[in-house]
Design a protein around this motif. Structure first.
Motif, PDB file in Angstrom:
ATOM      1  N   HIS A  59       0.857  -1.191   0.000  1.00  0.00           N
ATOM      2  CA  HIS A  59       0.000   0.000   0.000  1.00  0.00           C
ATOM      3  C   HIS A  59       0.890   1.235   0.000  1.00  0.00           C
ATOM      4  O   HIS A  59       1.820   1.338   0.806  1.00  0.00           O
ATOM      5  N   CYS A  60       0.583   2.172  -0.877  1.00  0.00           N
ATOM      6  CA  CYS A  60       1.437   3.354  -1.019  1.00  0.00           C
ATOM      7  C   CYS A  60       1.428   4.252   0.214  1.00  0.00           C
ATOM      8  O   CYS A  60       2.224   5.179   0.311  1.00  0.00           O
ATOM      9  N   ILE A  61       0.549   3.977   1.179  1.00  0.00           N
ATOM     10  CA  ILE A  61       0.558   4.772   2.411  1.00  0.00           C
ATOM     11  C   ILE A  61       1.775   4.443   3.269  1.00  0.00           C
ATOM     12  O   ILE A  61       2.203   5.236   4.099  1.00  0.00           O
ATOM     13  N   SER A  62       2.358   3.260   3.039  1.00  0.00           N
ATOM     14  CA  SER A  62       3.587   2.875   3.739  1.00  0.00           C
ATOM     15  C   SER A  62       4.766   3.617   3.113  1.00  0.00           C
ATOM     16  O   SER A  62       4.952   3.564   1.899  1.00  0.00           O
ATOM     17  N   PRO A  63       5.580   4.323   3.900  1.00  0.00           N
ATOM     18  CA  PRO A  63       6.708   5.095   3.338  1.00  0.00           C
ATOM     19  C   PRO A  63       7.640   4.247   2.478  1.00  0.00           C
ATOM     20  O   PRO A  63       8.074   4.676   1.405  1.00  0.00           O
ATOM     21  N   SER A  64       7.945   3.027   2.926  1.00  0.00           N
ATOM     22  CA  SER A  64       8.885   2.200   2.165  1.00  0.00           C
ATOM     23  C   SER A  64       8.268   1.726   0.848  1.00  0.00           C
ATOM     24  O   SER A  64       8.966   1.645  -0.178  1.00  0.00           O
ATOM     25  N   ILE A  65       6.976   1.429   0.859  1.00  0.00           N
ATOM     26  CA  ILE A  65       6.303   0.993  -0.368  1.00  0.00           C
ATOM     27  C   ILE A  65       6.118   2.184  -1.315  1.00  0.00           C
ATOM     28  O   ILE A  65       6.292   2.049  -2.537  1.00  0.00           O
ATOM     29  N   LYS A  66       5.799   3.332  -0.760  1.00  0.00           N
ATOM     30  CA  LYS A  66       5.659   4.537  -1.587  1.00  0.00           C
ATOM     31  C   LYS A  66       6.963   4.835  -2.325  1.00  0.00           C
ATOM     32  O   LYS A  66       6.966   5.110  -3.535  1.00  0.00           O
ATOM     33  N   LYS A  67       8.073   4.778  -1.597  1.00  0.00           N
ATOM     34  CA  LYS A  67       9.377   5.038  -2.216  1.00  0.00           C
ATOM     35  C   LYS A  67       9.689   3.991  -3.282  1.00  0.00           C
ATOM     36  O   LYS A  67      10.201   4.305  -4.363  1.00  0.00           O
ATOM     37  N   ALA A  68       9.370   2.726  -2.976  1.00  0.00           N
ATOM     38  CA  ALA A  68       9.623   1.653  -3.943  1.00  0.00           C
ATOM     39  C   ALA A  68       8.833   1.857  -5.219  1.00  0.00           C
ATOM     40  O   ALA A  68       9.323   1.597  -6.326  1.00  0.00           O
ATOM     41  N   MET A  69       7.595   2.335  -5.081  1.00  0.00           N
ATOM     42  CA  MET A  69       6.763   2.581  -6.258  1.00  0.00           C
ATOM     43  C   MET A  69       7.270   3.783  -7.051  1.00  0.00           C
ATOM     44  O   MET A  69       7.249   3.788  -8.279  1.00  0.00           O
ATOM     45  N   GLU A  70       7.746   4.787  -6.340  1.00  0.00           N
ATOM     46  CA  GLU A  70       8.259   5.980  -7.020  1.00  0.00           C
ATOM     47  C   GLU A  70       9.513   5.665  -7.823  1.00  0.00           C
ATOM     48  O   GLU A  70       9.739   6.240  -8.898  1.00  0.00           O
TER      49      GLU A  70
END
Length: 262
Positions: free
Chosen positions: A12-23
């Motif tokens: 879920h992009c709300i997670s900082p680590s997942i958001k960064k990974a998606m970016e």
């Protein structure tokens, strides 16, 4: 209706680590979250890329192919406000282990997601709401009927391809509404429909140590009422043990002394 379907909520992009990974389109954090959820008992993985207004189509395609190629075409639940991104994800999706799930439609601004699912032979999560929290179960049922009719007009099988979401509510502040949700799940079950939803909403804002207790108690009561699936954290051991035990008691799975390990 078969074993309970656990949809792992942690990509879920709300997670900082997942958001960064998606970016950065870095697969490592995504695959690590996928593995830990599958190892813990998830059936589907929920992939939420957020609004994704700029590169949603490319991002969802990347996420789908990255996860499915690493984990033997694991089935996915796709979530974004960008409808074209969902369609793009489905275009590269391998359904050998299960149809894609579109999360989600409602009876209001998102009702066209039923059309999207129908056009792409996908399952749709149909949230029994239009704008905000329904006042009561009569209102929930009215929205359910609106979405049911739309899906059937489009040729969907309402008992297989429409999973109705009763809208799980935060117990901290909405304690008096919890039994309404459970009663509505029972109504859906009596009608022969599948149900799912973000069960973790129930314990939102509660102290961390209480969340597994509230979530596991809620899922047990909801499964008794006929809940067939939920979007949850499968790494919550107490929750998954409760789900597996309830499946045994409901005769959805064959008992063995090692059932918690299966």
């Amino acid at each position: 209706m078969g074993k309970f379907v656990i949809i792992g909520e942690r990509i879920h992009c709300i997670s900082p680590s997942i958001k960064k990974a998606m970016e950065t389109m870095d697969p490592a954090p995504i695959l690590a979250r996928a593995k830990e959820q599958l190892d813990a008992g998830a059936t589907y993985l929920h992939v939420n890329i957020g609004p994704a207004e700029k590169n949603g189509e490319e991002l969802m395609k990347w996420a789908v192919t990255t996860i499915q190629s690493e984990f033997d075409n694991v089935p996915l639940c796709l979530d974004t406000a960008n409808r074209k991104a969902i369609e793009a994800g489905i275009s590269v999706y391998n359904r050998s282990k299960g149809k894609p799930i579109v999360n989600s439609a409602d009876a209001g601004d998102r009702i066209e997601n039923i059309d999207l699912a129908a056009d792409n032979d996908a399952i749709v999560i149909a949230l029994c709401s239009k704008a905000g929290v329904p006042a009561d179960n009569d209102e929930r049922m009215m929205y359910c009927q609106e979405m049911l009719e739309r899906g059937m007009e489009l040729g969907m099988d309402p008992t297989e391809d429409m999973w109705f979401d009763p809208l799980f509510l935060v117990i901290k502040g909405m304690q008096d509404k919890q039994m309404d949700v459970l009663e509505f799940i029972k109504q859906l079950s009596d009608m022969g429909f599948k149900s799912t939803g973000g069960l973790s909403n129930v314990s939102n804002m509660a102290p961390k140590e209480l969340r597994p207790i509230l979530d596991s108690t809620t899922v047990a009561m909801a499964m008794y009422c006929g809940l067939t699936s939920a979007i949850v954290n499968p790494c919550d051991r107490r929750l998954v043990e409760t789900i597996k035990s309830a499946d045994i008691i409901k005769n959805n799975a064959l008992y063995a002394d090692s059932f918690l390990d299966l």
